[in-house]
Design a protein around this motif. Structure first.
Motif, short mmCIF file in Angstrom:
data_model
loop_
_atom_site.label_atom_id
_atom_site.label_comp_id
_atom_site.label_asym_id
_atom_site.label_seq_id
_atom_site.Cartn_x
_atom_site.Cartn_y
_atom_site.Cartn_z
N SER A 30 0.81 -1.21 0.00
CA SER A 30 0.00 0.00 0.00
C SER A 30 0.85 1.27 0.00
O SER A 30 0.41 2.32 -0.45
CB SER A 30 -0.95 0.01 1.21
OG SER A 30 -0.23 -0.15 2.42
N GLU A 31 2.07 1.19 0.51
CA GLU A 31 2.94 2.37 0.53
C GLU A 31 3.38 2.76 -0.87
O GLU A 31 3.39 3.95 -1.22
CB GLU A 31 4.15 2.11 1.43
CG GLU A 31 3.81 2.00 2.90
CD GLU A 31 5.04 1.94 3.78
OE1 GLU A 31 6.16 2.16 3.26
OE2 GLU A 31 4.89 1.70 4.99
N SER A 32 3.73 1.79 -1.67
CA SER A 32 4.16 2.09 -3.03
C SER A 32 3.00 2.06 -4.02
O SER A 32 3.14 2.48 -5.18
CB SER A 32 5.23 1.09 -3.48
OG SER A 32 4.71 -0.23 -3.52
N GLY A 33 1.84 1.54 -3.58
CA GLY A 33 0.70 1.44 -4.47
C GLY A 33 0.89 0.43 -5.58
O GLY A 33 0.58 0.69 -6.75
N VAL A 34 1.41 -0.76 -5.21
CA VAL A 34 1.73 -1.77 -6.21
C VAL A 34 1.15 -3.12 -5.81
O VAL A 34 1.32 -3.56 -4.68
CB VAL A 34 3.26 -1.90 -6.40
CG1 VAL A 34 3.60 -3.11 -7.24
CG2 VAL A 34 3.82 -0.63 -7.04
N LEU A 35 0.48 -3.77 -6.75
CA LEU A 35 0.07 -5.17 -6.63
C LEU A 35 1.11 -6.01 -7.37
O LEU A 35 1.55 -5.64 -8.46
CB LEU A 35 -1.29 -5.40 -7.26
CG LEU A 35 -2.54 -4.92 -6.53
CD1 LEU A 35 -3.75 -5.06 -7.45
CD2 LEU A 35 -2.76 -5.70 -5.25
N SER A 36 1.47 -7.16 -6.80
CA SER A 36 2.42 -8.06 -7.45
C SER A 36 1.84 -9.46 -7.49
O SER A 36 1.14 -9.88 -6.58
CB SER A 36 3.75 -8.09 -6.68
OG SER A 36 4.31 -6.80 -6.59
N ALA A 37 2.17 -10.18 -8.56
CA ALA A 37 1.68 -11.55 -8.71
C ALA A 37 2.46 -12.22 -9.84
O ALA A 37 3.38 -11.63 -10.41
CB ALA A 37 0.19 -11.57 -9.01
N HIS A 38 2.06 -13.45 -10.17
CA HIS A 38 2.66 -14.12 -11.31
C HIS A 38 1.64 -15.00 -11.99
O HIS A 38 0.67 -15.46 -11.38
CB HIS A 38 3.90 -14.93 -10.90
CG HIS A 38 3.61 -16.05 -9.93
ND1 HIS A 38 3.13 -17.27 -10.32
CD2 HIS A 38 3.74 -16.10 -8.58
CE1 HIS A 38 2.98 -18.04 -9.26
NE2 HIS A 38 3.34 -17.36 -8.18
#
Length: 201
Positions: free
Chosen positions: A46-54
């Motif tokens: 939430s701090e960088s505003g990024v979702l990550s996945a694969h």
């Protein structure tokens, strides 16, 4: 997403917590007018505003993801049928539910170390529930079978439809009746309603 004001949730901390608690999302992209979806677990910073996945490298959506400017990820929480017989006055059947929609720009990751970090983080998150968590130890060549990516979040929409438009007595009745069914999904919805409160947003 159509969201009447009574059901809108804009609190950033609540939305972030919801995504983390309901992290198995639906990734949606549209190419040449045709929507495509994959169901996968996400990590949210939430701090960088990024979702990550694969995704599996063999998944055709990987190629689409590289060609689109925007993707949608949908997260679903507790939901269930609400009978009008649970209200003090007559009404119509409805469905209570909780969902968060995230829009953002996708980015395919080319760095093997970044992809491995996603896999390792997901593993640690879900293995933590076990007495003897499995430790990531696998042939690095297996990473070639997946493609890591990020979603740079541009907008988050939250909708928690939890009978906020009903009286406090109706809400109490709904919670009680959901609990009485004994179904895991209904009990989870009742608990969410009780903890959320009519004035939260």
């Amino acid at each position: 997403m159509y969201t009447p004001r009574a059901f809108s949730v804009t609190d950033a901390a609540k939305l972030a917590a919801f995504i983390r608690d309901n992290a198995f999302g639906t990734l949606v992209t549209v190419t040449a007018g045709r929507p495509e979806a994959s169901h996968i677990p996400f990590l949210f910073d939430s701090e960088s505003g990024v979702l990550s996945a694969h995704l599996a490298a063999a998944n055709p959506q990987v190629r689409r993801l590289a060609d689109v400017d925007e993707a949608l990820v949908m997260f679903q929480g507790p939901h269930g049928y609400i009978s009008p017989s649970w209200y003090e006055s007559s009404d119509v059947p409805t469905w209570n539910y909780t969902t968060v929609h995230v829009y953002g720009r996708p980015e395919i990751l080319d760095d093997d170390a970044e992809v491995r970090a996603i896999v390792d983080s997901l593993t640690r998150k879900y293995e933590a529930q076990f007495d003897k968590p499995w430790q990531p130890a696998y042939d690095a060549r297996l990473l070639k079978a997946i493609v890591g990516f990020r979603i740079h979040v541009a907008e988050i929409q939250g909708k928690f439809k939890l009978s906020q438009n009903r009286s406090m007595q109706d809400r109490a009745n709904v919670i009680r009746e959901l609990q009485k069914t004994g179904r895991e999904s209904d009990v989870a919805l009742a608990e969410f309603m009780a903890n959320f409160g009519a004035g939260d947003g």
